[in-house]
Design a protein around this motif. Sequence first.
Motif, PDB file in Angstrom:
ATOM      1  N   GLY A 290     134.604  65.359  77.304  1.00 52.85           N
ATOM      2  CA  GLY A 290     133.322  65.681  76.637  1.00 52.85           C
ATOM      3  C   GLY A 290     133.129  66.981  76.281  1.00 52.85           C
ATOM      4  N   LEU A 291     133.583  67.907  77.247  1.00 54.10           N
ATOM      5  CA  LEU A 291     133.454  69.175  77.210  1.00 54.10           C
ATOM      6  C   LEU A 291     134.544  69.680  76.052  1.00 54.10           C
TER       7      LEU A 291
ATOM      8  N   ILE B 193     133.014  68.650  72.846  1.00 51.27           N
ATOM      9  CA  ILE B 193     131.842  69.626  72.368  1.00 51.27           C
ATOM     10  C   ILE B 193     132.507  70.967  71.501  1.00 51.27           C
TER      11      ILE B 193
ATOM     12  N   LEU C  14     133.853  63.767  81.507  1.00 45.53           N
ATOM     13  CA  LEU C  14     133.186  65.385  81.548  1.00 45.53           C
ATOM     14  C   LEU C  14     134.221  66.250  80.902  1.00 45.53           C
ATOM     15  N   TYR C  15     135.474  66.000  81.142  1.00 48.63           N
ATOM     16  CA  TYR C  15     136.498  67.018  80.706  1.00 48.63           C
ATOM     17  C   TYR C  15     136.849  66.658  79.148  1.00 48.63           C
TER      18      TYR C  15
ATOM     19  N   ILE D 241     126.166  63.220  81.966  1.00 44.21           N
ATOM     20  CA  ILE D 241     127.697  62.888  82.715  1.00 44.21           C
ATOM     21  C   ILE D 241     127.482  63.909  83.702  1.00 44.21           C
ATOM     22  N   PHE D 242     127.208  64.918  83.742  1.00 44.84           N
ATOM     23  CA  PHE D 242     127.140  65.995  84.759  1.00 44.84           C
ATOM     24  C   PHE D 242     126.231  65.522  85.735  1.00 44.84           C
TER      25      PHE D 242
ATOM     26  N   LYS E 111     126.505  65.275  71.683  1.00 47.16           N
ATOM     27  CA  LYS E 111     127.686  65.601  72.480  1.00 47.16           C
ATOM     28  C   LYS E 111     127.093  66.486  73.818  1.00 47.16           C
TER      29      LYS E 111
ATOM     30  N   CYS F 274     127.036  65.141  77.655  1.00 44.23           N
ATOM     31  CA  CYS F 274     127.831  65.834  78.833  1.00 44.23           C
ATOM     32  C   CYS F 274     126.815  66.188  79.861  1.00 44.23           C
TER      33      CYS F 274
END
Length: 146
Positions: free
Chosen positions: A90-91, A94, A87-88, A123-124, A116, A120
């Motif tokens: 992915g953010l 983005i 997630l880190y 994933i969240f 994207k 995320c």
Amino acid sequence: MYGLFVMVAILLWSSLSKVMFTVPAFWTLEVAQFALVAYYLVGGPYSIQLGSNVRMDLFYGAWSDRKKAWVDSFTVLLLMFYLIVLLYGGLDSIAYSIQYQERSPSLWRPLMWPVKAVMCFGIFLMLLQSISELIKDIAKIREVEL
């Protein structure tokens, strides 16, 4: 489940447009890939919620419920670490896509940040479901009814 129908409809349109109109739709393959990404990343947490995920039952099936909960809580912690790192990244990806208006290198060239963002989001949701599973496992270990 409906995501598969969306993907099939997109690919059917792609085939029909090539045969009937003799003009290939350049966007269809990429949109079908984006639909598949949304399908499995948003469907993963849902399958864990329903308990329909696959486990290796070689040893697991013979264990007591409490031992299963101990092993599950350990593996969920590893999964949560992996999801947090994912997630880190992915953010960050983005933010890069929005800042530089990143586009796909295909002929159609769609913006990449929407897909994207869906990734995320999935994933969240998986992280939230993992936290829920951890709480359930801790309750089984402590022999508490939820």
